[in-house]
Design an enzyme around this catalytic site. Structure first.
Site, PDB file in Angstrom:
ATOM      1  N   GLY A 131      -8.362 -10.785   0.285  1.00 55.60           N
ATOM      2  CA  GLY A 131      -8.130  -9.358  -0.524  1.00 55.60           C
ATOM      3  C   GLY A 131      -7.110  -8.538  -0.174  1.00 55.60           C
ATOM      4  N   HIS A 132      -7.299  -6.933   0.310  1.00 51.96           N
ATOM      5  CA  HIS A 132      -5.710  -6.326   0.650  1.00 51.96           C
ATOM      6  C   HIS A 132      -5.060  -6.303   0.848  1.00 51.96           C
ATOM      7  CE1 HIS A 132      -4.217  -2.010  -0.123  1.00 51.96           C
ATOM      8  NE2 HIS A 132      -4.330  -1.437   1.076  1.00 51.96           N
ATOM      9  N   PHE A 133      -5.441  -6.876   3.058  1.00 47.30           N
ATOM     10  CA  PHE A 133      -4.165  -7.015   3.400  1.00 47.30           C
ATOM     11  C   PHE A 133      -4.651  -8.405   3.858  1.00 47.30           C
ATOM     12  CE2 PHE A 133      -6.173  -2.776   5.891  1.00 47.30           C
ATOM     13  CZ  PHE A 133      -4.985  -2.582   4.723  1.00 47.30           C
TER      14      PHE A 133
ATOM     15  N   ASP B 218       0.910  -1.381  -0.097  1.00 45.90           N
ATOM     16  CA  ASP B 218       0.297   0.040   0.187  1.00 45.90           C
ATOM     17  C   ASP B 218       0.788   1.175  -0.106  1.00 45.90           C
ATOM     18  OD1 ASP B 218      -2.061   1.568   0.487  1.00 45.90           O
ATOM     19  OD2 ASP B 218      -3.319   0.422   1.617  1.00 45.90           O
TER      20      ASP B 218
END
Length: 256
Positions: free
Chosen positions: A232-234, A71
């Protein structure tokens, strides 16, 4: 061997063998337990966060290290790597974007905000509310892994976001994010020229940085190792064990 993991919130879930590796995960200014001067007191930009992180590396005497980016850590870490290629032993990227292909519709309002803050700030502020923070942790996560995510993750993140003045910090970084795209050609040239050993562990269901952003690394780093996870993202929240095993194997083979 030093592995520095730069993530937006500074959390560390994966631990490597302390006999062989150390993990250093700094909280950037405005995040976690680091100082959070107001936007009037400090110029919140990715260039400034890079400058401070480099000062930390130099203060700690870290001359050579593997770099784990995720990120916000990507534009910071890749600035460091592309400007100091001799210091990087390997790259590990997890939703750490360096290509335009990685951007999803999630970013439309953010890039609109970068061009017109007054008009789009109300919509962007919604991304700093509790339901949006919860979504960042749970979107794209398989149903059978949802219970593995501790509610402490989004609860703690939201508590930090709700500190007086912190939303203004986040808005400033949102506004500055567009400037990271100007650095992408230099990042990609670094990949092509120096061919750092690279491990890509990415949530294939990430709706913030899409899997196309992971695959794009192979254009300039054909020897990179790509692993798209059902996450997902994490991804570390749900696949920490799998990612840790991949990192141990990768670093053992590529760095020793």
């Amino acid at each position: 061997m030093i592995t520095i993991r730069l993530r937006r919130d500074g959390h560390v879930q994966a631990s490597l063998d302390p006999a062989r590796e150390r993990v250093i995960a700094p909280d950037h200014l405005g995040f976690g337990q680091s100082a959070a001067p107001s936007v009037e007191e400090f110029d919140y930009s990715f260039d400034k966060l890079t400058e401070i992180t480099l000062e930390l590396l130099d203060t700690l005497g870290l001359d050579r290290f593997a770099l784990y980016i995720q990120d916000y850590g990507a534009p910071i870490g890749l600035r460091i790597a592309s400007r100091n290629p001799e210091r990087i032993t390997a790259l590990i990227t997890q939703s750490g974007n360096a290509y335009l292909e990685g951007f999803t519709p999630f970013w439309e309002v953010l890039f609109a905000h970068a061009s017109d803050r007054v008009t789009h700030e109300p919509a962007v502020r919604k991304l700093l509310q509790a339901d949006a923070t919860h979504w960042q942790y749970t979107h794209g996560v398989p149903a059978d892994r949802l219970e593995s995510i501790s509610p402490d993750t989004w609860t703690l993140d939201q508590a930090y976001l709700d500190r007086p003045g912190n939303k203004e910090i986040q808005l400033q970084l949102f506004h500055d994010y567009k400037n990271n795209l100007d650095g992408y050609p230099a990042f990609q040239e670094y990949f092509r020229t120096h061919q750092p050993p690279t491990l890509i562990t990415w949530g294939q269901n990430d709706e913030i940085f899409a899997a196309d952003g992971a695959k794009a690394y192979l254009r300039d780093l054909p020897e990179a190792e790509l692993h798209l996870l059902d996450a997902g993202h994490f991804a570390l929240e749900t696949h920490g064990t799998e990612i840790t095993d991949l990192i141990r194997d990768f670093l053992g083979r590529k760095v020793g």
